[in-house]
Design a protein around this motif. Structure first.
Motif, PDB file in Angstrom:
ATOM      1  N   HIS A  33       0.628  -1.334   0.046  1.00 24.51           N
ATOM      2  CA  HIS A  33      -0.552  -0.208   0.212  1.00 24.51           C
ATOM      3  C   HIS A  33       0.905   1.371   0.102  1.00 24.51           C
ATOM      4  CE1 HIS A  33      -3.313   3.140   0.802  1.00 24.51           C
ATOM      5  NE2 HIS A  33      -2.522   3.281   1.767  1.00 24.51           N
ATOM      6  N   THR A  34       1.941   1.769   0.908  1.00 27.34           N
ATOM      7  CA  THR A  34       2.667   2.172   0.576  1.00 27.34           C
ATOM      8  C   THR A  34       3.715   2.825  -0.496  1.00 27.34           C
ATOM      9  OG1 THR A  34       3.275   2.245   2.963  1.00 27.34           O
ATOM     10  CG2 THR A  34       5.131   3.433   2.335  1.00 27.34           C
ATOM     11  N   LEU A  35       4.042   1.602  -0.902  1.00 26.41           N
ATOM     12  CA  LEU A  35       4.590   1.549  -2.336  1.00 26.41           C
ATOM     13  C   LEU A  35       3.483   1.715  -3.342  1.00 26.41           C
ATOM     14  CD1 LEU A  35       6.677  -1.035  -2.052  1.00 26.41           C
ATOM     15  CD2 LEU A  35       7.665   0.432  -1.997  1.00 26.41           C
ATOM     16  N   LEU A  36       2.236   1.654  -3.704  1.00 28.24           N
ATOM     17  CA  LEU A  36       1.909   2.375  -4.081  1.00 28.24           C
ATOM     18  C   LEU A  36       0.840   3.727  -4.156  1.00 28.24           C
ATOM     19  CD1 LEU A  36      -1.169  -1.231  -4.528  1.00 28.24           C
ATOM     20  CD2 LEU A  36       0.572   0.158  -6.377  1.00 28.24           C
ATOM     21  N   LEU A  39       4.079   5.135  -6.731  1.00 31.10           N
ATOM     22  CA  LEU A  39       4.088   4.694  -8.285  1.00 31.10           C
ATOM     23  C   LEU A  39       2.531   4.209  -8.054  1.00 31.10           C
ATOM     24  CD1 LEU A  39       5.033   5.033 -10.937  1.00 31.10           C
ATOM     25  CD2 LEU A  39       6.526   2.724 -10.456  1.00 31.10           C
ATOM     26  N   HIS A  40       1.652   3.830  -9.072  1.00 30.33           N
ATOM     27  CA  HIS A  40       0.529   2.723  -8.831  1.00 30.33           C
ATOM     28  C   HIS A  40       1.240   1.931  -9.807  1.00 30.33           C
ATOM     29  CE1 HIS A  40      -3.302   1.963  -7.472  1.00 30.33           C
ATOM     30  NE2 HIS A  40      -3.838   1.678  -8.200  1.00 30.33           N
ATOM     31  N   SER A  41       2.105   1.224  -9.331  1.00 34.14           N
ATOM     32  CA  SER A  41       1.701   0.215 -10.691  1.00 34.14           C
ATOM     33  C   SER A  41       2.278  -1.250  -9.529  1.00 34.14           C
ATOM     34  CB  SER A  41       3.578   0.188 -11.336  1.00 34.14           C
ATOM     35  OG  SER A  41       3.711  -1.018 -11.634  1.00 34.14           O
ATOM     36  N   LEU A  42       1.106  -1.863  -9.740  1.00 31.59           N
ATOM     37  CA  LEU A  42       1.140  -3.364  -8.369  1.00 31.59           C
ATOM     38  C   LEU A  42       2.106  -4.019  -8.816  1.00 31.59           C
ATOM     39  CD1 LEU A  42      -0.590  -4.208  -6.605  1.00 31.59           C
ATOM     40  CD2 LEU A  42      -1.638  -6.250  -8.035  1.00 31.59           C
ATOM     41  N   ARG A  43       2.744  -4.214 -10.204  1.00 31.64           N
ATOM     42  CA  ARG A  43       3.852  -5.042 -10.414  1.00 31.64           C
ATOM     43  C   ARG A  43       5.092  -4.451 -10.175  1.00 31.64           C
ATOM     44  NH1 ARG A  43       6.067  -7.319 -16.236  1.00 31.64           N
ATOM     45  NH2 ARG A  43       8.583  -7.384 -15.846  1.00 31.64           N
ATOM     46  N   TRP A  44       5.073  -3.525  -9.716  1.00 30.74           N
ATOM     47  CA  TRP A  44       6.841  -2.408  -9.380  1.00 30.74           C
ATOM     48  C   TRP A  44       6.529  -2.855  -7.843  1.00 30.74           C
ATOM     49  CZ3 TRP A  44       6.668   1.773  -5.738  1.00 30.74           C
ATOM     50  CH2 TRP A  44       7.553   2.252  -5.729  1.00 30.74           C
ATOM     51  N   ALA A  45       5.254  -2.597  -6.911  1.00 29.07           N
ATOM     52  CA  ALA A  45       5.475  -2.035  -5.160  1.00 29.07           C
ATOM     53  C   ALA A  45       5.021  -3.622  -5.069  1.00 29.07           C
ATOM     54  CB  ALA A  45       3.509  -1.979  -5.615  1.00 29.07           C
ATOM     55  N   THR A  46       5.029  -4.938  -6.011  1.00 23.78           N
ATOM     56  CA  THR A  46       4.981  -6.384  -5.222  1.00 23.78           C
ATOM     57  C   THR A  46       6.512  -7.063  -5.578  1.00 23.78           C
ATOM     58  OG1 THR A  46       2.769  -7.071  -5.662  1.00 23.78           O
ATOM     59  CG2 THR A  46       4.080  -9.004  -5.672  1.00 23.78           C
ATOM     60  N   ARG A  47       7.069  -6.259  -6.119  1.00 30.46           N
ATOM     61  CA  ARG A  47       8.451  -6.329  -6.542  1.00 30.46           C
ATOM     62  C   ARG A  47       9.619  -6.088  -5.550  1.00 30.46           C
ATOM     63  NH1 ARG A  47      11.636  -5.858 -12.298  1.00 30.46           N
ATOM     64  NH2 ARG A  47      13.732  -6.645 -11.276  1.00 30.46           N
ATOM     65  N   VAL A  48       9.009  -4.889  -5.789  1.00 33.90           N
ATOM     66  CA  VAL A  48       9.927  -4.307  -4.383  1.00 33.90           C
ATOM     67  C   VAL A  48       9.757  -4.246  -3.200  1.00 33.90           C
ATOM     68  CG1 VAL A  48      10.216  -1.378  -3.550  1.00 33.90           C
ATOM     69  CG2 VAL A  48      10.065  -1.951  -6.079  1.00 33.90           C
TER      70      VAL A  48
END
Length: 183
Positions: A33-36, A39-48
């Protein structure tokens, strides 16, 4: 101090974890949630989030950059859908608001998405001029050139917002569609 490069105001206080320690140990859903908000990319947030724990801030930022470089056109579209236009200071001239409104409309018509730009390091008094110059310049790009520039701006926005969420300072434009980082 857990993160040597953090400024004085983010040092540990008795009984509270350092910002990076919290990032590394918080539940995955909270961190996603913080990562989104960065940047609102689920792929990016999940990976980080999946590559935690990070030994230091530089490692986290490098992982953020790498994940942003790997975004597909669909991932970029997802991120851009949550972006909004940078906000001008209230004291900006009415003419500046009108000029930017027209430039934004032309940009969205040409490229089909909102104009994304990171204004890190730009003094607020120069933001309107920088924004107008950038949008006018980028209107000359072809769609593929602009996709590359936009991806880089989104990467810079994500990096700045991530630092903001850990440090509590920064000047990247934020999306009103999501809570401000760190809130």
């Amino acid at each position: 101090m857990a993160i040597p490069s953090l400024p004085e105001q983010t040092r540990d206080t008795p009984g509270s974890p350092a910002p990076l320690e919290h990032f590394n140990t918080a539940p995955a859903e909270e961190i996603r949630h913080t990562l989104l908000t960065c940047l609102h990319s689920l792929r990016w947030a999940t990976r980080v989030a999946a590559h935690r724990p990070y030994p230091n801030l530089d490692s986290l930022l490098a992982a953020s950059d790498e994940a942003a470089y790997d975004l597909t056109p669909g991932d970029l579209a997802e991120a851009l859908a949550a972006e909004t236009l940078p906000v001008l200071p209230d004291d900006a001239y009415r003419a500046a608001h009108m000029a930017l409104g027209a430039a934004h409309a032309a940009y969205e018509t040409k490229f089909g998405h909102v104009f994304a730009i990171c204004l890190d390091g730009v003094p607020p008094s120069e933001a309107a001029d920088q924004l107008l110059a950038a949008i006018r310049s980028r209107l000359t790009n072809d769609p593929e050139e602009e996709r590359v520039v936009t991806a880089e701006e989104l990467r810079r926005l994500a990096r700045g917002r991530l630092v903001t969420s850990l440090r509590g300072a920064g000047n990247c434009a934020t999306s009103p569609n999501a809570p401000a980082p760190g809130k």
